[in-house]
Design a protein around this motif. Sequence first.
Motif, PDB file in Angstrom:
ATOM      1  N   ILE A  46      51.385  44.804  30.475  1.00 23.65           N
ATOM      2  CA  ILE A  46      50.205  45.647  30.383  1.00 23.65           C
ATOM      3  C   ILE A  46      49.877  46.165  31.776  1.00 23.65           C
ATOM      4  N   GLY A  54      47.518  47.626  34.797  1.00 26.28           N
ATOM      5  CA  GLY A  54      46.156  47.417  35.279  1.00 26.28           C
ATOM      6  C   GLY A  54      46.077  47.911  36.705  1.00 26.28           C
ATOM      7  N   GLY A  55      44.915  47.931  37.262  1.00 29.50           N
ATOM      8  CA  GLY A  55      44.715  48.496  38.590  1.00 29.50           C
ATOM      9  C   GLY A  55      45.662  47.977  39.655  1.00 29.50           C
ATOM     10  N   GLU A  96      48.468  39.986  27.722  1.00 25.91           N
ATOM     11  CA  GLU A  96      49.432  39.464  28.685  1.00 25.91           C
ATOM     12  C   GLU A  96      50.145  38.225  28.155  1.00 25.91           C
ATOM     13  N   THR A 132      48.516  42.459  35.519  1.00 30.76           N
ATOM     14  CA  THR A 132      47.712  42.830  36.671  1.00 30.76           C
ATOM     15  C   THR A 132      47.096  41.572  37.284  1.00 30.76           C
ATOM     16  N   GLY A 165      44.308  39.084  34.081  1.00 31.20           N
ATOM     17  CA  GLY A 165      45.610  39.515  33.558  1.00 31.20           C
ATOM     18  C   GLY A 165      46.688  38.510  33.914  1.00 31.20           C
ATOM     19  N   THR A 199      53.128  39.812  38.862  1.00 30.16           N
ATOM     20  CA  THR A 199      51.712  40.132  38.741  1.00 30.16           C
ATOM     21  C   THR A 199      51.238  40.939  39.939  1.00 30.16           C
ATOM     22  N   GLN A 242      38.607  40.669  40.612  1.00 29.92           N
ATOM     23  CA  GLN A 242      39.834  40.284  39.926  1.00 29.92           C
ATOM     24  C   GLN A 242      40.865  39.600  40.836  1.00 29.92           C
TER      25      GLN A 242
END
Length: 184
Positions: free
Chosen positions: A34, A36-37, A60, A83, A87, A109, A123
Amino acid sequence: MNVLAEIRSPRRMSGAAAVLSVLQRAGVKLLFGIPGGANLPLYQTLSDFPGLRHILTRHEQGAGHAASGQAQATGTLGVCLATSGPGATNLVTALMDAHMDSVPVLAITGQVDSSLLGTAAFQEADICSIVAPITKYAVEVTRATDVADAVGEAIRCALGGRPGPVLVSITKTMSYMVSLRKRL
């Protein structure tokens, strides 16, 4: 893309491209995950590697289990992407399962920028410490110049000896340029 020419002649590429290049040279064909930022540079570069197919999962943990299932079914390395923060921590159950069953899974990751490590940034999670007891190798890469070597070493650890899960956490340095000269 001519992979042999890439190996023989040094060229500058992003850290994300270096990660994908190492995976491709290692024979990886499927990636589960997935975006993500913190891992967007990897996803933005994925279209430059047509030999790598990405399967978008809904969670995830599903990516981790899919990578493990693919590894068990094919006898090859399974790869999952997540991420930073939640995540990354969502991969823990799948990594534990791979650990218990001796399945070679590489988790890649994203992570907050190097300058923000240890500041409780949005995060941020110390995923390497979290998964240390259930992985053969877990490393935080803070410099783009080190990313290809870290992924290569993770692959060797996952497949060497008794197979098992490994994790490479990469700070947002993935978008920086590096010179890739080393063979896997």
